[in-house]
Enzyme design. Sequence first.
Site, PDB file in Angstrom:
ATOM      1  N   HIS A  24       0.854  -1.202   0.000  1.00 27.27           N
ATOM      2  CA  HIS A  24       0.000   0.000   0.000  1.00 27.27           C
ATOM      3  C   HIS A  24       0.887   1.247   0.000  1.00 27.27           C
ATOM      4  O   HIS A  24       1.358   1.702   1.041  1.00 27.27           O
ATOM      5  CB  HIS A  24      -0.907  -0.034   1.238  1.00 27.27           C
ATOM      6  CG  HIS A  24      -1.993   0.997   1.216  1.00 27.27           C
ATOM      7  ND1 HIS A  24      -3.310   0.707   1.526  1.00 27.27           N
ATOM      8  CD2 HIS A  24      -1.983   2.325   0.915  1.00 27.27           C
ATOM      9  CE1 HIS A  24      -4.041   1.796   1.432  1.00 27.27           C
ATOM     10  NE2 HIS A  24      -3.255   2.803   1.072  1.00 27.27           N
ATOM     11  N   HIS A  26       1.085   5.013  -2.380  1.00 30.86           N
ATOM     12  CA  HIS A  26       0.501   5.817  -3.467  1.00 30.86           C
ATOM     13  C   HIS A  26       1.610   6.520  -4.253  1.00 30.86           C
ATOM     14  O   HIS A  26       2.443   7.212  -3.665  1.00 30.86           O
ATOM     15  CB  HIS A  26      -0.449   6.870  -2.901  1.00 30.86           C
ATOM     16  CG  HIS A  26      -1.686   6.299  -2.289  1.00 30.86           C
ATOM     17  ND1 HIS A  26      -2.923   6.331  -2.904  1.00 30.86           N
ATOM     18  CD2 HIS A  26      -1.898   5.658  -1.112  1.00 30.86           C
ATOM     19  CE1 HIS A  26      -3.837   5.759  -2.127  1.00 30.86           C
ATOM     20  NE2 HIS A  26      -3.235   5.341  -1.021  1.00 30.86           N
ATOM     21  N   ASP A  28       1.350   9.112  -6.116  1.00 29.48           N
ATOM     22  CA  ASP A  28       1.260  10.572  -5.959  1.00 29.48           C
ATOM     23  C   ASP A  28       1.447  11.001  -4.507  1.00 29.48           C
ATOM     24  O   ASP A  28       1.333  12.186  -4.200  1.00 29.48           O
ATOM     25  CB  ASP A  28      -0.076  11.098  -6.525  1.00 29.48           C
ATOM     26  CG  ASP A  28      -1.302  10.375  -5.987  1.00 29.48           C
ATOM     27  OD1 ASP A  28      -1.207   9.174  -5.666  1.00 29.48           O
ATOM     28  OD2 ASP A  28      -2.368  11.004  -5.887  1.00 29.48           O
ATOM     29  N   GLY A 186      -9.814   7.916  -1.497  1.00 29.64           N
ATOM     30  CA  GLY A 186     -10.419   9.243  -1.363  1.00 29.64           C
ATOM     31  C   GLY A 186     -11.191   9.324  -0.060  1.00 29.64           C
ATOM     32  O   GLY A 186     -11.133   8.413   0.772  1.00 29.64           O
ATOM     33  N   HIS A 213      -9.947   0.810   0.149  1.00 28.32           N
ATOM     34  CA  HIS A 213      -9.681   1.636   1.327  1.00 28.32           C
ATOM     35  C   HIS A 213     -10.954   1.610   2.182  1.00 28.32           C
ATOM     36  O   HIS A 213     -11.990   2.132   1.769  1.00 28.32           O
ATOM     37  CB  HIS A 213      -9.427   3.095   0.928  1.00 28.32           C
ATOM     38  CG  HIS A 213      -8.024   3.401   0.518  1.00 28.32           C
ATOM     39  ND1 HIS A 213      -7.524   3.084  -0.703  1.00 28.32           N
ATOM     40  CD2 HIS A 213      -7.023   4.037   1.186  1.00 28.32           C
ATOM     41  CE1 HIS A 213      -6.271   3.506  -0.786  1.00 28.32           C
ATOM     42  NE2 HIS A 213      -5.938   4.089   0.351  1.00 28.32           N
ATOM     43  N   GLU A 216     -10.923   3.266   7.690  1.00 29.96           N
ATOM     44  CA  GLU A 216      -9.860   4.235   8.005  1.00 29.96           C
ATOM     45  C   GLU A 216     -10.517   5.428   8.701  1.00 29.96           C
ATOM     46  O   GLU A 216     -10.486   5.542   9.917  1.00 29.96           O
ATOM     47  CB  GLU A 216      -9.146   4.659   6.718  1.00 29.96           C
ATOM     48  CG  GLU A 216      -8.033   5.670   6.928  1.00 29.96           C
ATOM     49  CD  GLU A 216      -7.470   6.208   5.610  1.00 29.96           C
ATOM     50  OE1 GLU A 216      -8.153   6.118   4.573  1.00 29.96           O
ATOM     51  OE2 GLU A 216      -6.343   6.750   5.640  1.00 29.96           O
ATOM     52  N   ASP A 313       1.810   3.960   2.849  1.00 28.69           N
ATOM     53  CA  ASP A 313       0.730   4.807   2.345  1.00 28.69           C
ATOM     54  C   ASP A 313       1.293   5.957   1.508  1.00 28.69           C
ATOM     55  O   ASP A 313       1.283   5.878   0.290  1.00 28.69           O
ATOM     56  CB  ASP A 313      -0.158   5.335   3.477  1.00 28.69           C
ATOM     57  CG  ASP A 313      -1.582   5.633   3.021  1.00 28.69           C
ATOM     58  OD1 ASP A 313      -1.927   5.236   1.898  1.00 28.69           O
ATOM     59  OD2 ASP A 313      -2.344   6.253   3.786  1.00 28.69           O
TER      60      ASP A 313
HETATM   61  O1  LIG Z   1      -4.998   6.755   3.094  1.00 26.91           O
HETATM   62  C1  LIG Z   1      -5.683   7.186   2.165  1.00 26.91           C
HETATM   63  N1  LIG Z   1      -7.028   7.112   2.242  1.00 26.91           N
HETATM   64  C2  LIG Z   1      -7.850   7.505   1.230  1.00 26.91           C
HETATM   65  N2  LIG Z   1      -7.376   8.040   0.111  1.00 26.91           N
HETATM   66  C3  LIG Z   1      -6.041   8.181   0.005  1.00 26.91           C
HETATM   67  C4  LIG Z   1      -5.152   7.774   0.990  1.00 26.91           C
HETATM   68  N3  LIG Z   1      -3.900   8.049   0.588  1.00 26.91           N
HETATM   69  C5  LIG Z   1      -4.007   8.606  -0.617  1.00 26.91           C
HETATM   70  N4  LIG Z   1      -5.287   8.689  -0.979  1.00 26.91           N
HETATM   71  C6  LIG Z   1      -5.847   9.236  -2.211  1.00 26.91           C
HETATM   72  C7  LIG Z   1      -5.168  10.528  -2.619  1.00 26.91           C
HETATM   73  C8  LIG Z   1      -4.539  10.206  -3.944  1.00 26.91           C
HETATM   74  O2  LIG Z   1      -4.597  11.294  -4.839  1.00 26.91           O
HETATM   75  C9  LIG Z   1      -5.346   9.025  -4.443  1.00 26.91           C
HETATM   76  C10 LIG Z   1      -4.701   8.160  -5.484  1.00 26.91           C
HETATM   77  O3  LIG Z   1      -3.421   7.739  -5.134  1.00 26.91           O
HETATM   78  O4  LIG Z   1      -5.615   8.307  -3.264  1.00 26.91           O
HETATM   79 ZN   LIG Z   2      -3.916   4.762   0.973  1.00 24.78          ZN
END
Ligand SMILES: O=c1[nH]cnc2c1ncn2[C@H]1C[C@H](O)[C@@H](CO)O1
Ligand SMILES: [Zn+2]
Length: 376
Positions: A24, A26, A28, A186, A213, A216, A313
């Site tokens: 996990h 991301h 970006d 998101g 996701h 959380e 993350d």
């Molecule tokens: O931990 C998270 N929870 C929900 N959404 C998240 C988390 N970390 C990143 N994101 C979102 C923001 C990014 O722009 C998107 C795609 O990677 O996923």
């Molecule tokens: Zn995430």
Amino acid sequence: MTSMPPRSPLDPAALTLAPKVLLHDHLDGGLRPSTVLELARETGYDELPAETADDLAVWFRDAADSGSLERYLETFAHTVGVMQTVGALERVAAECVEDLAADGVVYAEVRYAPEQHLERGLELDEVVEAVLRGFAQGERTAAGSGRPIAVRCLVTAMRHAARSREIAELAVRYRDRGVVGFDIAGAEAGHPPSRHLDAFEYMRANCAPFTIHAGEAFGLPSIHEAIGFCGTDRLGHGVRVIDDITLPPGARPDDDSFPGAELGLIANIVRDKRIPLELCPSSNVQTGAVASLAQHPFNVLARLRFRVTVNTDNRLMSDTTMSKEFAKLSDQFGYGWTDFERFTVNAMKSAFIHFDERLAFIDDVIKPGYAVLLQG
Ligand SMILES: O=c1[nH]cnc2c1ncn2[C@H]1C[C@H](O)[C@@H](CO)O1
Ligand SMILES: [Zn+2]
């Protein structure tokens, strides 16, 4: 939990050497601050909140450290903002692989939402292909410097948007070219997983795996939907499964065992079905999913034999790496190499690649790597 004393001390050098598996992370959320700055200059993005790489690193960490997932997510406007061209996507993807390899990650699944990279006219397929080229380039560079790594891709759909079916189709279309699964991310509150049932049904009909996701920012109902309605293969975070566990009176999060702990329906199904939890300790504290690392249920879940995995993350927003997450967990809960080997094997067993490939990583890379650390 450590059954024998670690022979190599858990110092930063040894932690970097230890083979690690990351499920996990991301794309970006993991840019180098210097790269954000350079890409902003190159692409004419003029909304950055700081002017030097150091200031930018501090800004991302502090702004993300808000106690709210919604505010945490606002920081991504600046990383997504500079990732709108083929060149930028290739570069970010290649650097991501190099950085993970330098940290001793041997296998990673890196995710991002292609629909967020269309602002300057790219098509979804162009975005996916650019990132895959970047990953391949990064793998070559890492192998060349003696740090072999395999990085596969998960494509994410944004849960507040309405493109999840299209993104699931994208995942299946690229399944033989490095995309191994699908995800939704998101803001969680108000956007339950069942809103995207169509996408998950498409994935299941195509025998293609996905993670969600869930659990959380929002609690048990989100986990229930992800498992019961959507049939998820893994849980992104899933940390709030702890709400369905009653601990014995006086139990502390860093205890060695939890005799008499009582699991409710959801906690039991997660454990019974061995549904992997993609736990992200630093991120969970920043978004307020848990009050502090000391209060993190990681240890409770590990000792109750849930399939826990350690994840980053967003390395930029949390100013972290896999080694740093291991170090924090070791400081907090007293873990040693045996524990980290177990968490790493848990992660590898839970990866979205084929069984024989997972087994090869466990037998040829992970076990020999930890054997060296245990022997000192
Ligand atoms: O931990 C998270 N929870 C929900 N959404 C998240 C988390 N970390 C990143 N994101 C979102 C923001 C990014 O722009 C998107 C795609 O990677 O996923
Ligand atoms: Zn995430």
